[in-house]
Design a protein around this motif. Structure first.
Motif, PDB file in Angstrom:
ATOM      1  N   SER A  11     -17.012  52.426  73.872  1.00 22.09           N
ATOM      2  CA  SER A  11     -15.913  51.776  73.738  1.00 22.09           C
ATOM      3  C   SER A  11     -13.899  52.973  73.425  1.00 22.09           C
ATOM      4  N   GLY A  12     -14.781  53.881  72.434  1.00 25.04           N
ATOM      5  CA  GLY A  12     -13.761  54.943  72.130  1.00 25.04           C
ATOM      6  C   GLY A  12     -12.667  55.966  72.900  1.00 25.04           C
ATOM      7  N   VAL A  13     -13.173  55.629  75.042  1.00 25.71           N
ATOM      8  CA  VAL A  13     -11.961  55.537  75.334  1.00 25.71           C
ATOM      9  C   VAL A  13     -11.446  54.607  76.207  1.00 25.71           C
ATOM     10  N   TYR A  14     -12.154  53.500  76.381  1.00 26.23           N
ATOM     11  CA  TYR A  14     -11.565  52.531  76.086  1.00 26.23           C
ATOM     12  C   TYR A  14      -9.625  51.681  75.436  1.00 26.23           C
ATOM     13  N   SER A  15     -10.182  51.664  74.111  1.00 28.32           N
ATOM     14  CA  SER A  15      -9.543  51.905  73.150  1.00 28.32           C
ATOM     15  C   SER A  15      -8.234  53.270  73.212  1.00 28.32           C
ATOM     16  N   PHE A  56      -7.347  54.272  76.329  1.00 28.82           N
ATOM     17  CA  PHE A  56      -6.547  53.776  77.629  1.00 28.82           C
ATOM     18  C   PHE A  56      -5.603  52.309  76.976  1.00 28.82           C
ATOM     19  N   SER A  57      -6.216  51.269  75.980  1.00 30.02           N
ATOM     20  CA  SER A  57      -5.850  50.307  75.758  1.00 30.02           C
ATOM     21  C   SER A  57      -4.041  49.880  74.959  1.00 30.02           C
ATOM     22  N   ASN A  58      -5.018  51.550  73.505  1.00 29.65           N
ATOM     23  CA  ASN A  58      -3.001  52.256  73.005  1.00 29.65           C
ATOM     24  C   ASN A  58      -2.277  52.458  74.223  1.00 29.65           C
ATOM     25  N   ASP A  59      -2.519  53.571  74.338  1.00 27.83           N
ATOM     26  CA  ASP A  59      -1.370  54.182  76.165  1.00 27.83           C
ATOM     27  C   ASP A  59      -0.943  52.349  76.643  1.00 27.83           C
ATOM     28  N   VAL A  79     -10.045  48.812  66.241  1.00 25.82           N
ATOM     29  CA  VAL A  79      -9.476  48.569  67.532  1.00 25.82           C
ATOM     30  C   VAL A  79     -10.023  47.048  67.556  1.00 25.82           C
ATOM     31  N   GLU A  80      -9.116  46.734  68.831  1.00 25.25           N
ATOM     32  CA  GLU A  80      -9.293  44.960  68.744  1.00 25.25           C
ATOM     33  C   GLU A  80      -9.866  45.244  70.347  1.00 25.25           C
ATOM     34  N   LYS A 138      -1.185  40.876  71.113  1.00 25.70           N
ATOM     35  CA  LYS A 138      -2.082  41.479  71.715  1.00 25.70           C
ATOM     36  C   LYS A 138      -3.756  40.560  71.170  1.00 25.70           C
ATOM     37  N   THR A 139      -4.230  39.861  72.638  1.00 30.29           N
ATOM     38  CA  THR A 139      -4.897  38.951  72.196  1.00 30.29           C
ATOM     39  C   THR A 139      -6.483  39.638  72.302  1.00 30.29           C
ATOM     40  N   SER A 140      -6.171  40.783  72.617  1.00 33.16           N
ATOM     41  CA  SER A 140      -7.623  42.076  73.015  1.00 33.16           C
ATOM     42  C   SER A 140      -7.727  42.897  74.127  1.00 33.16           C
ATOM     43  N   ILE A 141      -8.072  44.084  74.130  1.00 34.62           N
ATOM     44  CA  ILE A 141      -7.918  44.783  74.704  1.00 34.62           C
ATOM     45  C   ILE A 141      -7.639  45.467  75.785  1.00 34.62           C
ATOM     46  N   ASP A 142      -7.529  44.517  76.095  1.00 36.60           N
ATOM     47  CA  ASP A 142      -6.980  44.230  77.889  1.00 36.60           C
ATOM     48  C   ASP A 142      -6.154  43.002  78.335  1.00 36.60           C
ATOM     49  N   GLU A 143      -5.419  42.422  77.289  1.00 35.78           N
ATOM     50  CA  GLU A 143      -3.929  41.678  77.107  1.00 35.78           C
ATOM     51  C   GLU A 143      -3.473  41.303  76.405  1.00 35.78           C
TER      52      GLU A 143
END
Length: 405
Positions: free
Chosen positions: A78-82, A84-87, A341-342, A101-106
């Motif tokens: 999850s740390g890695v994905y967060s 990338f999401s922030n990038d 993180v969301e 931003k409604t979730s980590i990827d949308e």
């Protein structure tokens, strides 16, 4: 007409899988499953290659492995994905006036009025290319006059593509699609609609609004509107919340360790529930204690991203035991979660213990219905005045009531 809305919905394709492929190119083109890796685990994300075998997210990992035995199974980070999401968020933030931003990827982006300058589709297209170029992640978008139509359009655009629904063509675009494509139509609602012989959105469009209301209540009205391409909900400016906390000052200083422990558990449960409601996770817990001589001590601990009681309570209690001095009277205690993180719901699927996850989800449903003190652990029973406060609605927390012995 300048008052016509232009709403973009952007969604990173098989986000967790795409992140893993950036870190290890050998995963490209292979069936990949990400989630809890034990038999009790659940699929959090799967590649398109795995979907061909009938695998989908939220499926038990054991079943997914049976359907697709050659799949590569990864634990998920999850740390890695967060990161990338922030990038991706940074690129969007620099490029558009208003985004949610409604979730980590949308994301939803409001480009209303921007067509005067560049044309909204061109702007969205350039933004998508910039995200792909700068982050290396595939992303799709739908553009229309509202959130619902744009979200459904993104689903049709995937993988790694874009769709523009020209104003006035919302209904014909939606008509041939399955009612399952309407956001908020889950399995239960879908079954109810299927029993009525309703499979395609067009059938809902042709039904009288009153009939939908009769069958599904207020939900039915919302579904009818969405099926007809009507949705006035605004894009709400995204604000990153960095931390949530709660503290309690005692009416009378205490050395009652049982009472302290009970209160700490209740405070932690309450904050964890608020995290889950806001679809957030924390990676850092802090405990604060103030003695009657006003000496104040705090200590923090970094943990794996979580919003689960069974991970957070031991972490907070551990800090309490480290800081607590039995000879002194305690005046105040506080608990704080930071590094939020969301996208919590998705990342919680990495939890290996599906029983824990299901239990917490059931308890949260009861809390939503009967109030957030409706279900608490036995150890937290003592604390009767943990405040009812949603930290994600922008309001300051109420002062917690002092409780005199």
């Amino acid at each position: 007409m300048s008052n016509e809305r232009a709403i973009v919905h952007m969604d990173l394709d098989t986000f967790f899988v795409s992140c893993e492929r950036l870190l290890d190119s050998r995963l490209i083109g292979k069936p990949v499953l990400i989630g809890g890796t034990s038999d009790r685990g659940v699929v959090a994300s799967c590649s398109y290659e795995a979907r061909k075998f009938g695998v989908h997210s939220a499926m038990p990992m054991r079943m997914a492995k049976q359907l697709c035995p050659e799949a590569i199974v990864l634990r998920g980070n999850s740390g890695v994905y967060s990161k990338f999401s922030n990038d991706v968020t940074e690129v969007i933030k620099e490029s558009v006036p208003l985004y949610e931003k409604t979730s980590i990827d949308e994301f939803y982006i409001d480009l209303t009025g921007m067509d005067k300058f560049f044309g909204c589709h061109k702007l969205a297209s350039e933004l998508r290319q910039r995200i792909i170029k700068e982050t290396g992640l595939p992303i799709s978008f739908g553009l229309s006059i509202n959130k619902t139509v744009s979200k459904i359009a993104t689903g049709e655009a995937k993988p790694n593509n874009e769709i523009n629904i020209i104003r006035g063509t919302e209904k014909p675009f939606l008509a041939p699609l399955s009612v399952k494509k309407i956001p908020m139509v889950g399995n239960v609602t879908y079954k109810t609609l299927c029993d009525l012989g309703v499979k395609r959105i067009q059938t809902v469009q042709e039904m009288p609004m009153e009939l939908m209301h009769k069958v599904l209540g207020s939900n039915g009205l919302t579904i009818w509107k969405k099926a007809n391409g009507i949705d006035n909900s605004p894009v709400v400016q995204y604000q990153e919340r960095k931390s949530i906390s709660t503290e309690r000052t005692f009416g009378k200083d205490t050395t009652d360790v049982v009472k302290l422990k009970g209160l700490i558990i209740a405070m932690t449960e309450n904050l964890a529930y608020q995290l889950r409601r806001g679809n957030k996770l924390t990676a850092c817990v802090t405990f604060k204690i103030r003695y009657s001589d006003f000496q104040t001590y705090t200590q923090q601990k970094h943990i794996a991203y979580t919003a689960m009681d069974h991970n957070l309570i031991p972490a907070v209690l551990d800090l309490f035991y480290k800081l607590y001095n039995r000879r002194l009277l305690v005046r105040l205690i506080g608990v704080r979660f930071s590094h939020l993180v969301e996208g919590g719901q998705q990342i919680n699927l990495f939890e290996d213990n599906q029983k824990h996850l299901s239990l917490i989800q059931s308890i949260d449903k009861l809390r939503e219905r009967y109030g957030d003190r409706a279900v608490i652990s036995a150890a937290g029973m003592e604390a009767k005045t943990i405040s009812r406060w949603n930290p994600f609605n922008g309001e300051p927390p109420p002062l917690l009531a002092n409780r005199h012995q």
